[in-house]
Design a protein around this motif. Structure first.
Motif, mmCIF file in Angstrom:
data_model
loop_
_atom_site.group_PDB
_atom_site.id
_atom_site.type_symbol
_atom_site.label_atom_id
_atom_site.label_comp_id
_atom_site.label_asym_id
_atom_site.label_seq_id
_atom_site.Cartn_x
_atom_site.Cartn_y
_atom_site.Cartn_z
ATOM 1 N N PHE A 1 66.487 32.309 -6.234
ATOM 2 C CA PHE A 1 67.051 33.637 -5.977
ATOM 3 C C PHE A 1 66.048 34.728 -6.318
ATOM 4 C CE2 PHE A 1 67.822 33.347 -10.498
ATOM 5 C CZ PHE A 1 67.706 34.653 -10.937
ATOM 6 N N GLY A 2 66.367 35.949 -5.890
ATOM 7 C CA GLY A 2 65.530 37.099 -6.189
ATOM 8 C C GLY A 2 66.175 38.366 -5.667
ATOM 9 N N PHE A 3 65.353 39.403 -5.485
ATOM 10 C CA PHE A 3 65.861 40.697 -5.039
ATOM 11 C C PHE A 3 64.923 41.328 -4.022
ATOM 12 C CE2 PHE A 3 67.931 40.017 -9.065
ATOM 13 C CZ PHE A 3 69.228 40.424 -8.804
ATOM 14 N N ILE A 4 65.535 42.035 -3.085
ATOM 15 C CA ILE A 4 64.821 42.800 -2.067
ATOM 16 C C ILE A 4 65.075 44.280 -2.349
ATOM 17 C CG2 ILE A 4 64.708 43.374 0.397
ATOM 18 C CD1 ILE A 4 65.813 40.534 0.945
ATOM 19 N N ILE A 5 64.027 45.111 -2.236
ATOM 20 C CA ILE A 5 64.223 46.564 -2.298
ATOM 21 C C ILE A 5 64.447 47.039 -0.871
ATOM 22 C CG2 ILE A 5 63.236 48.799 -2.919
ATOM 23 C CD1 ILE A 5 61.441 47.297 -4.923
ATOM 24 N N ASP A 6 65.636 47.537 -0.591
ATOM 25 C CA ASP A 6 65.989 48.017 0.744
ATOM 26 C C ASP A 6 65.185 49.279 1.066
ATOM 27 O OD1 ASP A 6 67.414 48.370 3.153
ATOM 28 O OD2 ASP A 6 68.863 49.674 2.150
ATOM 29 N N ASP A 7 64.539 49.312 2.242
ATOM 30 C CA ASP A 7 63.718 50.465 2.634
ATOM 31 C C ASP A 7 64.524 51.758 2.728
ATOM 32 O OD1 ASP A 7 61.327 49.056 2.734
ATOM 33 O OD2 ASP A 7 61.386 48.744 4.899
ATOM 34 N N GLN A 8 65.747 51.692 3.225
ATOM 35 C CA GLN A 8 66.544 52.906 3.416
ATOM 36 C C GLN A 8 67.114 53.441 2.111
ATOM 37 O OE1 GLN A 8 69.365 51.930 6.586
ATOM 38 N NE2 GLN A 8 68.547 53.707 7.649
ATOM 39 N N THR B 1 69.762 30.115 0.042
ATOM 40 C CA THR B 1 70.558 29.751 1.216
ATOM 41 C C THR B 1 70.508 30.818 2.303
ATOM 42 O OG1 THR B 1 72.542 30.663 0.184
ATOM 43 C CG2 THR B 1 72.152 28.293 -0.098
ATOM 44 N N GLY B 2 70.078 32.048 1.959
ATOM 45 C CA GLY B 2 69.994 33.136 2.925
ATOM 46 C C GLY B 2 68.632 33.276 3.575
ATOM 47 N N LEU B 3 67.696 32.378 3.253
ATOM 48 C CA LEU B 3 66.324 32.489 3.752
ATOM 49 C C LEU B 3 66.122 31.746 5.067
ATOM 50 C CD1 LEU B 3 64.248 31.893 0.487
ATOM 51 C CD2 LEU B 3 64.990 34.064 1.472
ATOM 52 N N VAL B 4 65.382 32.374 5.973
ATOM 53 C CA VAL B 4 64.927 31.714 7.193
ATOM 54 C C VAL B 4 63.470 31.284 6.976
ATOM 55 C CG1 VAL B 4 64.422 32.030 9.647
ATOM 56 C CG2 VAL B 4 66.491 33.029 8.653
ATOM 57 N N ASP B 5 62.666 32.192 6.385
ATOM 58 C CA ASP B 5 61.261 31.931 6.085
ATOM 59 C C ASP B 5 61.061 31.828 4.573
ATOM 60 O OD1 ASP B 5 60.566 32.236 8.805
ATOM 61 O OD2 ASP B 5 60.324 34.402 8.566
ATOM 62 N N LYS B 6 59.957 31.182 4.177
ATOM 63 C CA LYS B 6 59.597 31.139 2.756
ATOM 64 C C LYS B 6 59.094 32.529 2.376
ATOM 65 C CE LYS B 6 57.051 28.110 -0.375
ATOM 66 N NZ LYS B 6 58.183 27.590 -1.131
ATOM 67 N N ILE B 7 59.542 33.049 1.238
ATOM 68 C CA ILE B 7 59.175 34.409 0.834
ATOM 69 C C ILE B 7 58.490 34.415 -0.528
ATOM 70 C CG2 ILE B 7 60.978 35.550 2.193
ATOM 71 C CD1 ILE B 7 62.600 35.775 -0.462
ATOM 72 N N ALA B 8 57.765 35.499 -0.786
ATOM 73 C CA ALA B 8 57.093 35.703 -2.070
ATOM 74 C C ALA B 8 57.112 37.195 -2.387
ATOM 75 C CB ALA B 8 55.663 35.196 -2.006
ATOM 76 N N GLN B 9 56.816 37.532 -3.636
ATOM 77 C CA GLN B 9 56.804 38.922 -4.077
ATOM 78 C C GLN B 9 55.922 39.766 -3.165
ATOM 79 O OE1 GLN B 9 56.231 39.334 -8.271
ATOM 80 N NE2 GLN B 9 55.755 41.494 -8.138
ATOM 81 N N ASN B 10 56.392 40.975 -2.850
ATOM 82 C CA ASN B 10 55.714 41.980 -2.023
ATOM 83 C C ASN B 10 55.702 41.680 -0.524
ATOM 84 O OD1 ASN B 10 55.129 43.703 -4.218
ATOM 85 N ND2 ASN B 10 53.344 42.458 -4.728
ATOM 86 N N ASP B 11 56.350 40.595 -0.078
ATOM 87 C CA ASP B 11 56.465 40.339 1.360
ATOM 88 C C ASP B 11 57.384 41.385 1.993
ATOM 89 O OD1 ASP B 11 54.884 38.079 1.291
ATOM 90 O OD2 ASP B 11 56.552 36.657 1.464
ATOM 91 N N ALA C 1 71.676 39.509 0.768
ATOM 92 C CA ALA C 1 70.833 39.450 1.960
ATOM 93 C C ALA C 1 70.947 38.057 2.572
ATOM 94 C CB ALA C 1 69.389 39.749 1.585
ATOM 95 N N ILE C 2 71.124 38.029 3.892
ATOM 96 C CA ILE C 2 71.149 36.751 4.618
ATOM 97 C C ILE C 2 70.213 36.874 5.818
ATOM 98 C CG2 ILE C 2 73.464 36.058 3.878
ATOM 99 C CD1 ILE C 2 74.481 37.030 6.643
ATOM 100 N N ASN C 3 69.877 35.735 6.438
ATOM 101 C CA ASN C 3 68.958 35.704 7.588
ATOM 102 C C ASN C 3 67.640 36.420 7.273
ATOM 103 O OD1 ASN C 3 70.979 34.416 9.118
ATOM 104 N ND2 ASN C 3 71.859 36.381 9.685
ATOM 105 N N VAL C 4 67.111 36.175 6.067
ATOM 106 C CA VAL C 4 65.901 36.852 5.596
ATOM 107 C C VAL C 4 64.667 36.244 6.263
ATOM 108 C CG1 VAL C 4 64.514 37.479 3.581
ATOM 109 C CG2 VAL C 4 67.010 37.347 3.381
ATOM 110 N N LYS C 5 63.911 37.122 6.984
ATOM 111 C CA LYS C 5 62.704 36.687 7.699
ATOM 112 C C LYS C 5 61.550 37.603 7.353
ATOM 113 C CE LYS C 5 65.582 35.668 11.655
ATOM 114 N NZ LYS C 5 66.045 36.283 12.875
ATOM 115 N N LYS C 6 60.334 37.048 7.306
ATOM 116 C CA LYS C 6 59.136 37.882 7.117
ATOM 117 C C LYS C 6 58.888 38.689 8.381
ATOM 118 C CE LYS C 6 56.404 34.872 4.171
ATOM 119 N NZ LYS C 6 55.084 34.260 4.030
#
Length: 63
Positions: free
Chosen positions: A15-22, A32-42, A57-62
């Motif tokens: 798990f982790g957190f995303i900073i929403d741009d808006q 379970t919400g990831l489509v792509d592998k993610i890392a900090q600052n992506d 967040a679901i359907n998370v893609k780079k």
């Protein structure tokens, strides 16, 4: 879809957190919400789903 930046993601805990741009708010993301592998600052795009403790967040893609 919304966009944001990965603030933190713990691969071993899934798990982790995303900073929403808006809104600049933290959005919870679970493995379970990831489509792509993610890392900090992506940079990512994602959809929101209401969870037990707030938005997830679901359907998370780079991007």
């Amino acid at each position: 879809m919304l966009t944001g930046t990965i603030k933190f993601y713990n691969d071993s805990k899934g798990f982790g957190f995303i900073i929403d741009d808006q809104s600049q708010s933290d959005i919870f993301v679970h493995a379970t919400g990831l489509v792509d592998k993610i890392a900090q600052n992506d940079k990512v795009c994602f959809d929101l789903k209401e969870g037990k403790k707030g938005p997830n967040a679901i359907n998370v893609k780079k991007v």
